[in-house]
Motif scaffolding. Structure first.
Motif, mmCIF file in Angstrom:
data_model
loop_
_atom_site.group_PDB
_atom_site.id
_atom_site.type_symbol
_atom_site.label_atom_id
_atom_site.label_comp_id
_atom_site.label_asym_id
_atom_site.label_seq_id
_atom_site.Cartn_x
_atom_site.Cartn_y
_atom_site.Cartn_z
ATOM 1 N N ARG A 66 0.828 -1.214 0.000
ATOM 2 C CA ARG A 66 0.000 0.000 0.000
ATOM 3 C C ARG A 66 0.861 1.261 0.000
ATOM 4 N NH1 ARG A 66 -5.509 -1.339 1.400
ATOM 5 N NH2 ARG A 66 -5.590 -3.504 1.995
ATOM 6 N N ARG A 149 -5.774 2.907 -7.187
ATOM 7 C CA ARG A 149 -6.926 3.820 -7.132
ATOM 8 C C ARG A 149 -8.256 3.087 -7.175
ATOM 9 N NH1 ARG A 149 -2.816 5.739 -5.957
ATOM 10 N NH2 ARG A 149 -2.326 7.917 -5.856
ATOM 11 N N VAL A 150 -8.279 1.933 -7.839
ATOM 12 C CA VAL A 150 -9.559 1.241 -8.031
ATOM 13 C C VAL A 150 -9.780 0.061 -7.094
ATOM 14 C CG1 VAL A 150 -9.711 1.975 -10.438
ATOM 15 C CG2 VAL A 150 -8.726 -0.254 -9.905
ATOM 16 N N LEU A 151 -8.733 -0.490 -6.513
ATOM 17 C CA LEU A 151 -8.906 -1.631 -5.624
ATOM 18 C C LEU A 151 -9.472 -1.186 -4.283
ATOM 19 C CD1 LEU A 151 -5.696 -3.741 -6.308
ATOM 20 C CD2 LEU A 151 -8.044 -4.292 -6.946
ATOM 21 N N PRO A 152 -10.404 -1.960 -3.732
ATOM 22 C CA PRO A 152 -10.961 -1.619 -2.416
ATOM 23 C C PRO A 152 -9.865 -1.563 -1.350
ATOM 24 C CG PRO A 152 -12.195 -3.419 -3.435
ATOM 25 C CD PRO A 152 -10.983 -3.170 -4.282
ATOM 26 N N GLY A 153 -9.958 -0.568 -0.496
ATOM 27 C CA GLY A 153 -9.010 -0.440 0.608
ATOM 28 C C GLY A 153 -7.754 0.319 0.270
ATOM 29 N N HIS A 154 -7.542 0.616 -1.008
ATOM 30 C CA HIS A 154 -6.349 1.375 -1.384
ATOM 31 C C HIS A 154 -6.666 2.859 -1.454
ATOM 32 C CE1 HIS A 154 -4.813 -2.583 -2.338
ATOM 33 N NE2 HIS A 154 -3.619 -2.054 -2.335
ATOM 34 N N GLY A 155 -7.786 3.197 -2.082
ATOM 35 C CA GLY A 155 -8.245 4.591 -2.153
ATOM 36 C C GLY A 155 -7.202 5.551 -2.697
ATOM 37 N N SER A 156 -7.608 6.789 -2.877
ATOM 38 C CA SER A 156 -6.634 7.798 -3.351
ATOM 39 C C SER A 156 -5.993 8.463 -2.161
ATOM 40 C CB SER A 156 -7.340 8.834 -4.226
ATOM 41 O OG SER A 156 -8.179 9.632 -3.452
#
Length: 157
Positions: A66, A149-156
């Protein structure tokens, strides 16, 4: 009052999200493909694994850790990979080409001494390898950045 920005190895680690030895280790995952290619050891499916496997691992690592800037991290990995690619090609040059090394063509064909011609060709091959590594890093970095950016839990961030 202006805050002073600290520079040095710690700053590099903070900007890349991982220590330099890890960056080098990730880049080194691509070296077996270089050796296998230069020595013509594998073909087909095995070569595809050696080409894409390291890049998939690079992306997986930045997503798993991450990291705050996957693009910068993977660009750095690509740059180191390019340097390793360049050095490995130079080391294996004679084994790869034997008695028929690449030569200059066109207007320069036969115009330079063999030593100068070899130096020119090897210099461009070195630069091409580094550029290849950087481009692989850019592509992997773009994929890693987008995935983060698109995977859950990673966010911007």
């Amino acid at each position: 009052m202006r805050q002073e920005v600290k520079k040095g190895p710690g700053a590099l680690r903070r900007s890349l999200g991982m220590p330099l030895p890890v960056i080098v280790a990730l880049a080194a995952l691509g070296v077996p493909r270089v050796v296998a290619h230069d020595l013509d050891l594998v073909g087909g499916g095995v070569n595809a694994v050696l080409v894409f496997g390291p890049v998939v691992i690079w992306i997986a690592v930045v997503l798993w850790r991450r990291l705050p800037n996957p693009f910068a991290t993977l660009l750095a990995v690509g740059l180191v990979y390019g340097a390793l690619l360049a050095v490995t090609h130079q080391i294996l040059w004679n084994e790869a080409f034997g008695e028929d090394p690449p030569r200059l063509g066109g207007n320069l064909e036969g115009e330079l001494s063999p030593a100068v011609e070899s130096l020119v060709v090897r210099t461009f091959a070195f630069g091409s390898s580094v550029l290849t590594g950087v481009l692989v890093g850019v592509i992997a970095g773009a994929v890693g950045w987008l995935a983060a950016r698109v995977l859950p839990g990673h966010g911007s961030r």
